[in-house]
Motif scaffolding. Structure first.
Motif, short mmCIF file in Angstrom:
data_model
loop_
_atom_site.label_atom_id
_atom_site.label_comp_id
_atom_site.label_asym_id
_atom_site.label_seq_id
_atom_site.Cartn_x
_atom_site.Cartn_y
_atom_site.Cartn_z
N ALA A 160 30.36 12.31 31.63
CA ALA A 160 30.38 13.72 31.23
C ALA A 160 29.09 14.01 30.48
O ALA A 160 28.49 13.10 29.89
N GLY A 161 28.68 15.26 30.48
CA GLY A 161 27.48 15.65 29.74
C GLY A 161 27.58 15.23 28.29
O GLY A 161 26.61 14.76 27.70
N THR A 162 28.78 15.37 27.71
CA THR A 162 28.95 15.05 26.28
C THR A 162 28.87 13.54 26.01
O THR A 162 28.79 13.13 24.86
N GLU A 163 28.90 12.74 27.08
CA GLU A 163 28.80 11.28 26.90
C GLU A 163 27.37 10.80 27.13
O GLU A 163 27.08 9.61 27.07
N PHE A 164 26.49 11.73 27.46
CA PHE A 164 25.12 11.34 27.81
C PHE A 164 24.19 11.85 26.71
O PHE A 164 23.99 13.05 26.55
N HIS A 165 23.64 10.91 25.93
CA HIS A 165 22.91 11.34 24.74
C HIS A 165 21.41 11.11 24.79
O HIS A 165 20.69 11.64 23.97
N ASP A 166 20.97 10.27 25.71
CA ASP A 166 19.57 9.86 25.66
C ASP A 166 18.89 10.08 27.01
O ASP A 166 19.17 9.38 27.99
#
Ligand SMILES: Cc1cc2nc3c(=O)[nH]c(=O)nc-3n(C[C@H](O)[C@H](O)[C@H](O)COP(=O)(O)OP(=O)(O)OC[C@H]3O[C@@H](n4cnc5c(N)ncnc54)[C@H](O)[C@@H]3O)c2cc1C
Length: 508
Positions: A160-166
């Protein structure tokens, strides 16, 4: 009272601040290690900024720092909410890294909360009242594509977008971004500088409003005003709205749709083949679709490819590596698939019979004023009024809760409240084509909600100031006297030591 609050996003923090100022003892639980909810470091995707300009995304009595840009980054918003918690003495009330695993009625409106800290220890505590502020855009909804296992085994990653931070994790990769909302377009832009290629898979194109309409006019002047809200017909139109939806209907329609035609021209959508179906008025069907800076430029220069009216039908291991197949048979290399496909709204910690009473037969939340389940004692919600001005609406809901705890809301009986909720939901079904996130989103009627919530408390800012918000963007700072006014009324004649500016929170 001792009040338990689930969630330390803006809704939980605003509730904690207002209730502690009203003399209650609050404790705020959040499973994240930091405050801020959707802006937490654990949930920020690269490139995230607010959609609302900073003044409109502020709490009434705590402006964003002057040096913040007009659209602050996720990290800046998180820092702002952390500063708010500190400013109002909430830090000692916070229980971060602590998940509420169960909340059950304990009689007479009290609630027992079972919690589990990140370190593993579990505990249980009884509160006089419970406020659920767990966020309606908190749990991502990721499609279950067939072939995921094979795809992952071939080295592909789905998240999910919210799990992708970098963004660096996308370096040199072929990236598929699923969705066409603000988050999807933000992610596409942020990764386009590092990825080998970006394909955006858009099931349905949406209208996008330029941040600067025509290149110069901040969209807030058009849509974040009471006039902007009045362009959409409300359940109970008042004053000038009656004109706009009566004799002035032609004018109203052309005002909305002219934003659409400006957007088509400004972004060169016809040339890009990205003119959405329908009219700009369809904006009401979802959240405001603010265009991400650099998105259409990326499409123009070929770094971003949009597949319109497209869906992924399966993931698989292709000859050259992980891949995805679209409904029209197109096969795309896909090292990384980032889904910005929305959220699920749920309250898994509440017992089943409580949930049964909370939802209607279609799964909509039955909340009077977006706050109160009509017949579940001692339970309130905040943040279930997601809007163009979410912090302000959350703050006004916190006032309503404070007043209700003091028995100062002249609310109708449970049956009448239920009828009012049913009527509101039916209206929102129609107005948004059911895109109201199970009754938790009030867009585009943010200020109508604030007026109704404050109306119950016989409070509001002056008519004169409201009138200025017809043509100027609604300014949350105009509402900064609402809390002190209510608190004075709830506790007539406070002495110096009871000053509402001195919060009381649970120590230790
Ligand atoms: C990317 C993005 C951009 C947005 N931009 C805007 C904008 O520009 N303008 C606007 O008005 N709105 C915007 N919104 C809407 C946004 O949801 C609200 O502005 C606001 O941040 C919601 O606050 P909240 O406190 O209700 O929920 P959240 O911020 O989601 O906070 C809820 C908190 O509850 C915690 N929690 C949940 N369950 C539990 C549990 N069982 N135990 C313990 N803790 C729990 C979560 O960890 C989370 O920290 C945006 C939303 C997203 C996702």
């Amino acid at each position: 009272m001792r009040v338990g609050i689930i969630g330390a996003g803006v809704a939980g923090l605003a509730t904690a601040k207002v209730l502690s100022q009203a003399g209650h003892e609050v404790r705020v639980f959040d499973k994240c290690p930091d405050v801020g909810g959707v802006w937490s470091r654990t949930r920020r995707y690269p490139g995230v900024t607010t959609q609302s300009p900073k003044a409109q995304y502020s709490l009434s009595d705590f402006p964003m720092p002057k040096d913040y840009p007009e659209w602050p980054s996720g990290a800046q918003v998180q820092a702002y909410f952390a500063a708010y918690a500190t400013e109002f003495g909430l830090d000692s009330a916070l229980r971060l890294d602590t998940e509420v695993t169960a909340a059950s009625p304990a009689g007479e409106g009290r609630w027992t909360l079972e919690t589990r800290a990140a370190a593993g220890e579990q505990s249980s505590e009884v509160f006089d009242r419970l406020v659920v502020a767990n966020g309606v855009f908190c749990e991502p909804s990721v499609p279950r594509y067939p072939g995921l296992e094979e795809f992952t085994a071939a080295g592909g990653r789905l998240c999910a977008g919210t799990e992708f931070h970098d963004a660096e994790q996308a370096r040199g990769k072929q990236v598929l971004v699923v969705g066409y909302g603000k988050s999807a377009c933000d992610v596409a832009v942020a990764l386009s500088g590092v990825a080998a290629g970006i394909d955006v898979i858009a099931r349905q194109l949406l209208w996008k409003v330029p941040r600067k309409v025509g290149g110069f006019l901040n969209f807030k002047m058009l849509l974040l005003t009471r006039m902007g809200e009045g362009l959409f017909r409300y359940l109970r139109p008042r004053g000038f709205e009656k004109f706009l939806h009566g004799p002035g209907n032609g004018l109203r329609r052309s005002m909305i749709n002219s934003i659409g035609s400006v957007s088509v021209r400004q972004f060169g959508l016809a040339k890009l083949g990205l003119v959405p179906a329908g009219h700009m008025e369809d904006i009401v069907r979802g959240a405001i679709g603010l265009a991400s800076e650099g998105f259409f430029e990326g499409v123009q220069d070929g770094t971003i490819t949009v597949h319109r009216d497209a869906t992924i039908t399966r993931l698989f291991a292709g000859d050259d590596g992980p891949a995805a197949e679209l409904a029209d048979g197109t096969v795309l290399r896909a090292d990384l698939v980032v889904c910005a496909t929305g959220f699920t709204q749920g309250v898994p910690f509440l017992p089943e019979d409580t949930q049964t009473r909370l939802f209607d037969e279609r799964g909509n939340f039955m909340l009077y004023r977006q706050i109160l389940p009509p017949d579940i004692p001692g339970l309130y919600f905040n943040g279930y009024n997601s809007s163009f001005f979410s912090p302000l609406n959350a703050e006004m809901a916190a006032l309503w809760i404070a007043a209700d705890l003091a028995g100062a809301v002249a609310r109708p009986d449970a049956e009448a409240m239920r009828e009012a909720v049913v009527e509101q939901l039916a209206f929102m079904d129609d107005a948004t084509d059911t895109h109201h996130c199970r009754g938790t989103k009030i867009i585009p009627f943010s200020m109508h909600n604030a007026d109704e919530v404050l109306g119950d408390l016989d409070l509001n800012i002056s008519r004169a100031v409201r009138a200025t918000h017809w043509l100027n963007p609604v300014n949350p700072a105009a509402y900064r006297r609402m809390t002190p006014s209510l608190l004075r009324r709830l506790a007539p004649g406070p002495s110096e030591s009871d000053s509402p500016d001195r919060p009381r929170v649970l120590a230790g």
